[in-house]
Enzyme design. Sequence first.
Site, PDB file in Angstrom:
ATOM      1  N   LYS A  45      -6.224  10.489 -18.132  1.00  0.00           N
ATOM      2  CA  LYS A  45      -6.374  11.259 -19.365  1.00  0.00           C
ATOM      3  C   LYS A  45      -5.081  11.231 -20.193  1.00  0.00           C
ATOM      4  CE  LYS A  45     -10.440  12.398 -17.589  1.00  0.00           C
ATOM      5  NZ  LYS A  45     -10.357  12.119 -16.154  1.00  0.00           N
ATOM      6  N   TYR A  83     -13.510  20.884 -12.932  1.00  0.00           N
ATOM      7  CA  TYR A  83     -14.037  19.527 -13.095  1.00  0.00           C
ATOM      8  C   TYR A  83     -15.234  19.346 -12.169  1.00  0.00           C
ATOM      9  CZ  TYR A  83     -14.265  14.444 -13.012  1.00  0.00           C
ATOM     10  OH  TYR A  83     -14.703  13.142 -13.072  1.00  0.00           O
ATOM     11  N   ASP A 140      -4.463  21.782 -11.001  1.00  0.00           N
ATOM     12  CA  ASP A 140      -4.902  20.660 -11.831  1.00  0.00           C
ATOM     13  C   ASP A 140      -4.435  20.965 -13.248  1.00  0.00           C
ATOM     14  OD1 ASP A 140      -6.189  18.855 -13.486  1.00  0.00           O
ATOM     15  OD2 ASP A 140      -8.108  18.976 -12.442  1.00  0.00           O
ATOM     16  N   ARG A 150       0.825  -1.207   0.000  1.00  0.00           N
ATOM     17  CA  ARG A 150       0.000   0.000   0.000  1.00  0.00           C
ATOM     18  C   ARG A 150       0.865   1.267   0.000  1.00  0.00           C
ATOM     19  NH1 ARG A 150      -2.379   1.486   4.632  1.00  0.00           N
ATOM     20  NH2 ARG A 150      -2.696  -0.665   5.276  1.00  0.00           N
TER      21      ARG A 150
END
Length: 382
Positions: free
Chosen positions: A202, A104, A177, A52
């Site tokens: 993306k 977004y 972003d 993790r």
Amino acid sequence: MAKDDLHPATLAAQALGTIDESTQALVPPVYPSSTYQRAADNSYPTGNVYSRPDNPTYKPVEQLLAKLEGGEDALLFASGMAAAVAVFQTLKPGDHIVAPTVMYWSLRNWLKSFAAQFRIGLDLVDMSEPDAVAAAIQPGTTKLVWLETPANPMWSISDIQAISRLAHEAGARVAVDSTVATPVLTQPLALGADLVMHSATKYLNGHSDLIAGALVTAKTDDHWQALVKQRAQGGAVLGPFEAAMLLRGMRTLHVRVCASSATALLLAEALERHPAVEAVLYPGLASFPDHELARKQMQGGFGGMLSIRVKGGARAAIDAAARLSVWKRATSLGGVESLVEHRASIEGEGTPVPDNLLRLSVGLEAFEDLWEDLDQALGRVG
């Protein structure tokens, strides 16, 4: 030739040129192991304890992204939303956030709910106006200014350098972003930002076949260590096979972004002359309100995303999208295939997006095919 002298496109294509020491493989191995053995003295000599927080498959991807962004370190997450949420979750009740009005939509909705639930102040402002940002910042209370540039789906540009200066003077951090610009076109850290976030789903991956997110930091300071801890404890980690796929996608990042940017500009110029189009929203057009700032801030192109407003309203826009065949009607962006979406339908009630807007994600198809498909679909409008 020293690695530091190589062009970013070369570094990406060769994934920093790292060769696996044990096999001399050009492609880094995938480590699916969820756990690691201790040494006889009860230590972990490799530094890997549990997958993790520690998986060697993450490292080549994080190192490459940090290098491309000019940052000190990077972290992979299970999605772009997970990466963004981790940043906001380092805030405390009473803190204040300044974020864009247009951003977004999923993150905007989550952020409004999060701020209300945890008593965090939130102002949504027009980030293309530094004066509006300055008016919203509360010195000593504002802890984070969140930018998205170009901003989905209107593609407005925020002045990263000017806003970073304003934020830092008030004691706030700046996170950007930069999913649409990618490090190919803009490096926010060099302009003063503290963090860069990517929906790696993306452009970084570029093939519409995995979900991933990433953060890159200018400095490995206490705030960054809190994010490292947040990822380890929150568990929003990327799987090793997905990390390997992401690295493969990033090897072609520069050629894909440059190609889609070039085609997007040709399409924007052609669409601007189309009688069925009310407006074209694309930073590369001289008519775009933020064009000069985009020229200053984006190097080598203006991205593969544009939007058009179709004459005749929502019905005309939806009908035009229905007539497209080369363009695929689907959510998301940044893949090798071109996508179209009636964005207001996705965002629903309360969206600031005009109801006649179609968002276009330009892929790697031939310009001629993309244009002919758009022209025939729009030709019947009205």
